[in-house]
Design a protein around this motif. Structure first.
Motif, PDB file in Angstrom:
ATOM      1  N   VAL A 314       0.868  -1.187   0.000  1.00  0.00           N
ATOM      2  CA  VAL A 314       0.000   0.000   0.000  1.00  0.00           C
ATOM      3  C   VAL A 314       0.894   1.222   0.000  1.00  0.00           C
ATOM      4  O   VAL A 314       1.891   1.261   0.740  1.00  0.00           O
ATOM      5  N   ARG A 315       0.560   2.198  -0.815  1.00  0.00           N
ATOM      6  CA  ARG A 315       1.403   3.395  -0.932  1.00  0.00           C
ATOM      7  C   ARG A 315       0.601   4.635  -0.533  1.00  0.00           C
ATOM      8  O   ARG A 315      -0.581   4.769  -0.877  1.00  0.00           O
ATOM      9  N   ALA A 316       1.242   5.497   0.177  1.00  0.00           N
ATOM     10  CA  ALA A 316       0.685   6.849   0.397  1.00  0.00           C
ATOM     11  C   ALA A 316       1.410   7.765  -0.570  1.00  0.00           C
ATOM     12  O   ALA A 316       2.647   7.795  -0.599  1.00  0.00           O
ATOM     13  N   GLU A 317       0.670   8.482  -1.367  1.00  0.00           N
ATOM     14  CA  GLU A 317       1.280   9.336  -2.399  1.00  0.00           C
ATOM     15  C   GLU A 317       0.708  10.747  -2.326  1.00  0.00           C
ATOM     16  O   GLU A 317      -0.500  10.932  -2.149  1.00  0.00           O
ATOM     17  N   VAL A 318       1.590  11.704  -2.450  1.00  0.00           N
ATOM     18  CA  VAL A 318       1.183  13.114  -2.469  1.00  0.00           C
ATOM     19  C   VAL A 318       1.403  13.638  -3.884  1.00  0.00           C
ATOM     20  O   VAL A 318       2.537  13.629  -4.389  1.00  0.00           O
ATOM     21  N   TRP A 319       0.314  14.078  -4.502  1.00  0.00           N
ATOM     22  CA  TRP A 319       0.386  14.499  -5.907  1.00  0.00           C
ATOM     23  C   TRP A 319       0.172  16.014  -6.018  1.00  0.00           C
ATOM     24  O   TRP A 319      -0.746  16.560  -5.396  1.00  0.00           O
ATOM     25  N   PRO A 320       0.988  16.691  -6.829  1.00  0.00           N
ATOM     26  CA  PRO A 320       0.724  18.115  -7.099  1.00  0.00           C
ATOM     27  C   PRO A 320      -0.599  18.251  -7.841  1.00  0.00           C
ATOM     28  O   PRO A 320      -0.933  17.419  -8.691  1.00  0.00           O
ATOM     29  N   THR A 321      -1.332  19.297  -7.493  1.00  0.00           N
ATOM     30  CA  THR A 321      -2.704  19.413  -7.995  1.00  0.00           C
ATOM     31  C   THR A 321      -2.996  20.848  -8.441  1.00  0.00           C
ATOM     32  O   THR A 321      -2.568  21.804  -7.790  1.00  0.00           O
ATOM     33  N   THR A 322      -3.722  20.949  -9.544  1.00  0.00           N
ATOM     34  CA  THR A 322      -4.205  22.270  -9.970  1.00  0.00           C
ATOM     35  C   THR A 322      -5.685  22.147 -10.337  1.00  0.00           C
ATOM     36  O   THR A 322      -6.149  21.071 -10.717  1.00  0.00           O
TER      37      THR A 322
END
Lengths: 401, 118
Positions: A314-322
């Motif tokens: 299981v991965r926790a991922e932080v994605w840049p968002t616009t």
């Protein structure tokens, strides 16, 4: 003999004494009055001895000697014995006592300028049809902070030399350079090395201007830096503030706030939905996310084992968002990722990276298969920006990101 | 009397002594002090009159003199100086020092004028 009238010669002589005295204005005036009295007495004696008025005046002046030397020696005599102590003590005392006033004024000024800055920003944004939310923070708010800080430094530079000169028994002219340079160096050291604060590009570029403003103001500091309420600059600023306030009130009364809540997100690029994957479809599990940790629990070991067989991590991922035109877009790759083995009770910790320029991010909890298949178990879409960068000016300019 | 450098240097060193000595006789303002020094020395001490004022202000800062603004006999106000107890003490010390100094100088110069014969 010179053609310059004796009266002018006398005034010029006294003026040269005053220049060399380097004393506060009241003390200078007293010394000059005493010397002028001596010139009058001497000229009177020469007239009594038979000289005409012009020659008597000129001889009285000559008998007094070099005005520059006299001024220097008199200034030293008046400061004798405690010049250095008075200079240092006066500077410290003036800085502390004046600092209390300056600190109060800073906050009053900050409130006033901040309000005006917000009103100007709101007015401009209304003019282009943008939102009605507050603009105290962000680049506009920080620009207001820069204006406040620079103005405060300039004000301090304008007022402090007179107070130091008075305490040190020197003229403002004599202390302006020293006060300006010392203040700029001390202010820069404090700003660059000691003050840790939320920072952005506007502050990083604008704040160093404060000590420079101090130096410029100190070099032009007047002997009497009093501030009158009806002075032209204050009246002008008051008129501008009134005009801006009226404009904003009018804008607020006529503009309809825009709708901000109709956005949509397409998470297909992040992974499949659980309903599209057999091992998760029709089952229930719990996902609990807090500020920096997520737990994933399955109702029984059988389901957990089945899920782990197909999706080992299981991965926790932080994605840049616009958000553009109401549609949420994610960046090409996560800016942070951490993976842990999928178990009956899985916990994965995650953290938001810190950048000099904060960015909006989304956080996803993704189950990943060996073949690359990804399932989005939980998502916090466009929930906020990365934490505000915090540190000193030196940290900012030496930071790599 | 001339204004040779030696005399100027001697006068600089003696100015404090001269000022205190003149003011011992009563309150005076700057111009009067200068005139009294000139007259008492028969013109031997005729300094640039401006050089008197640093000495007056220095002595005031040291507490040897007090100063007050008051009208002069001619009308306009002047800054009157008065010697203090501390000033009198300083004058006494100056006098003793100067007497010792002058005596020593005289002895040396007498030796040169009248060398001991063999």
């Amino acid at each position: 003999m010179s053609d310059v009238p004796a009266a002018q010669e006398r005034d010029a002589w006294l003026s040269r004494v005053a220049t060399s005295l380097d004393l506060p204005e009241p003390m200078t005036a007293e010394v000059l009055e005493e010397l002028a009295g001596h010139l009058d007495d001497a000229a009177g004696a020469y007239r009594d001895a038979g000289l005409d008025t012009v020659d008597a005046d000129r001889r009285a002046i000559r008998s007094m000697g070099d005005p520059a030397v006299l001024g220097r020696d008199l200034g030293n005599a008046r400061r004798r014995g405690r010049y250095l102590l008075a200079a240092v003590g006066g500077a410290v005392r003036a800085t502390i006592t004046f600092g209390v006033w300056a600190w109060l004024a800073l906050w009053i000024g900050a409130a006033a300028v901040g309000l005006i800055g917000m009103l100007i920003a709101s007015s401009l944004l209304h003019a282009v049809g943008s939102s009605t939310s507050s603009y105290f923070g962000g680049p506009v708010g920080n620009l207001a902070t820069v204006v406040i800080a620079t103005g405060w430094f300039a004000w301090l530079g304008r007022v402090l030399p007179a107070r130091v000169a008075k305490s040190a028994r020197r003229s403002v002219l004599g202390v302006r350079v020293a006060v300006g340079v010392v203040g700029m160096v001390a202010g820069s050291l404090v700003l660059w090395q000691s003050v840790s604060m939320p920072m952005d590009g506007v502050l990083a570029v604008g704040l160093p201007l404060g000590p420079v403003a101090f130096l410029v103001a100190a070099l032009r500091a007047p002997a009497d830096p009093s501030l009158r309420l009806l002075s032209r600059p204050l009246v002008f600023l008051g008129a501008v503030a009134a005009a801006v306030t009226a404009t904003v009130v009018l804008a607020l009364a006529t503009v309809t706030p825009s709708e901000l809540h109709g956005w949509e997100a397409n998470t297909a690029g992040i992974g499949k939905t659980p309903e599209d994957v057999a091992v998760f479809a029709g089952h229930t599990w719990d996902v609990n996310s807090w500020s920096d940790t997520t737990t994933l629990t399955f109702p029984d070991d059988t389901m957990a084992a089945a899920a782990a067989a197909q999706f080992p991590v299981v991965r926790a991922e932080v994605w840049p968002t616009t958000i553009v035109d109401g549609l949420v877009h994610f960046g090409p790759a996560p800016v942070f990722a951490r993976e842990v083995p999928l178990t009956t009770a899985t916990q994965v910790d995650w953290t938001l990276p810190v950048y000099r320029t904060p960015m909006m991010v989304s956080v996803f909890i993704v189950a990943a298969a060996r073949d690359g298949t990804r399932v989005v178990l939980d998502g916090r879409i466009a929930e906020g920006t990365t934490p505000v960068w915090r540190g000193t000016l030196a940290d900012w300019w030496l930071s790599s990101r | 009397m001339g204004t040779d450098p030696l005399r100027t240097e001697l006068l600089k060193g003696a100015m404090t002594y001269l000022v205190l000595a003149v003011l011992r006789e009563g309150e005076q303002y700057g111009y009067q002090v200068a005139q009294h020094i000139r007259e008492r020395s028969d013109g031997a001490f005729a300094p640039s009159e401006g050089s008197l004022y640093p000495a007056l202000h220095r002595l005031e800062a040291e507490g040897a003199l007090t100063a007050a603004w008051r009208a002069s006999e001619k009308g306009p106000r002047r800054r009157w100086y008065r010697i203090t107890e501390a000033g009198l003490g300083a004058l006494a010390a100056h006098e003793a020092e100067f007497a010792a100094f002058a005596g020593a100088v005289t002895k040396v110069t007498a030796l040169r004028r009248e060398p001991s014969g063999v």
